[in-house]
Write an enzyme that holds these catalytic residues in place. Sequence first.
Site, PDB file in Angstrom:
ATOM      1  CG  ASP A  12     -53.819  28.597  10.118  1.00  0.00           C
ATOM      2  OD1 ASP A  12     -54.205  28.716   8.934  1.00  0.00           O
ATOM      3  OD2 ASP A  12     -54.380  29.146  11.075  1.00  0.00           O
ATOM      4  CB  SER A  17     -34.343  33.404   2.133  1.00  0.00           C
ATOM      5  OG  SER A  17     -34.464  32.143   2.760  1.00  0.00           O
ATOM      6  CD  GLN A  42     -57.621  36.567   5.951  1.00  0.00           C
ATOM      7  OE1 GLN A  42     -58.024  37.343   6.810  1.00  0.00           O
ATOM      8  NE2 GLN A  42     -57.489  35.262   6.176  1.00  0.00           N
ATOM      9  CB  THR A  48     -59.328  45.163  16.222  1.00  0.00           C
ATOM     10  OG1 THR A  48     -58.906  44.775  14.912  1.00  0.00           O
ATOM     11  CG2 THR A  48     -60.655  44.486  16.544  1.00  0.00           C
ATOM     12  N   GLY A  69     -55.150  46.213  17.932  1.00  0.00           N
ATOM     13  CA  GLY A  69     -54.131  45.404  18.582  1.00  0.00           C
ATOM     14  C   GLY A  69     -54.140  45.607  20.080  1.00  0.00           C
ATOM     15  N   GLY A  87     -56.541  48.063  22.004  1.00  0.00           N
ATOM     16  CA  GLY A  87     -57.981  47.838  22.148  1.00  0.00           C
ATOM     17  C   GLY A  87     -58.700  48.004  20.831  1.00  0.00           C
ATOM     18  N   GLY A 143     -57.980  38.108  16.002  1.00  0.00           N
ATOM     19  CA  GLY A 143     -59.123  38.800  15.417  1.00  0.00           C
ATOM     20  C   GLY A 143     -60.356  37.924  15.358  1.00  0.00           C
ATOM     21  CG  ASP A 144     -60.375  34.476  13.063  1.00  0.00           C
ATOM     22  OD1 ASP A 144     -60.906  35.319  12.323  1.00  0.00           O
ATOM     23  OD2 ASP A 144     -59.454  33.730  12.695  1.00  0.00           O
TER      24      ASP A 144
END
Length: 301
Positions: A12, A36, A168, A220, A222, A225, A252-253
């Site tokens: 990442d 941009s 995603q 989920t 955020g 909860g 999330g992971d």
Amino acid sequence: MPALICGSLAFDTITTFPGRFAQQILPDQVHILNVSFLVPTLRREFGGCAGNIAYNLAGLGGSAVVMAAVGNDGGEYVERLGGLGVDTRHIAVAGDSYTAQAIIITDTDNNQITAFHPGAMQSAHETPVPARADLKIAIIAPDGREAMLQHARQLAEARIPFIFDPGQGLPMFDGDELRAFLAQATWAAMNDYEARMLCERTGETLASLSRGGLQGVVVTLGAEGCEVWIQGERTHVPGVTATEVADPTGCGDAFRAALLYGLERGWTLARCAELGNRLGALKIAQRGGQNHTIDRAALGL
């Protein structure tokens, strides 16, 4: 017993935009979008859904088996996972590709824009689900399209219960394909945006999904909860206030690692979600998906 984690390993590149995307994008001009973002900070992290989930599961005290593909630049990553106690025997190396790369821009509202190069992930389907009697639970996390389809079928055929986590990767699949995933899975986990898309494409509701073949659906929310849906009934599991909000990448992971940890131990889905919220709050206080220290005692383990 080990949990099989099918998903991506990636590097990442994470940047921060010190403003709000909404102030830079004109809704009536999106047909000629040309923007941009100045990003003063940049860092490179170990990432990918499978790597992040494995990092968190190992930190919780669970046993993680990763099935993924890396490129000719992925040796350091595989060594890192092995050093954490993760089983890396089912990570394939595609010598003619780079490891998947994600370029992430986060604004001050924690909204994210991501560009993703799949690289070696596109060959992940060439590694089948291993014939191992010790695998009692699994997760299908975002990965190459064919890998997600084939691994879901293979897990179902092997009668290994798994969490379907489209993430995603959800837009890659049409309604029929998503319904097939859900018919093979034991649980489903997604964020609220993904849940809306999944329901639109399948023609289902969260209530109807949880009354079907799934034992539970987790959505989920955020900081709010999450929702746990079982047999058409919704339970809200409150969020946990973070000491600091530094970076949502990998939250999330972390949550999904907690689901695997608890489900493998026979916990209720709500109890798993409670641990997921605590772990997510811990992760969001640190930058990157694999830089937070997991204190099992502080998490109540």
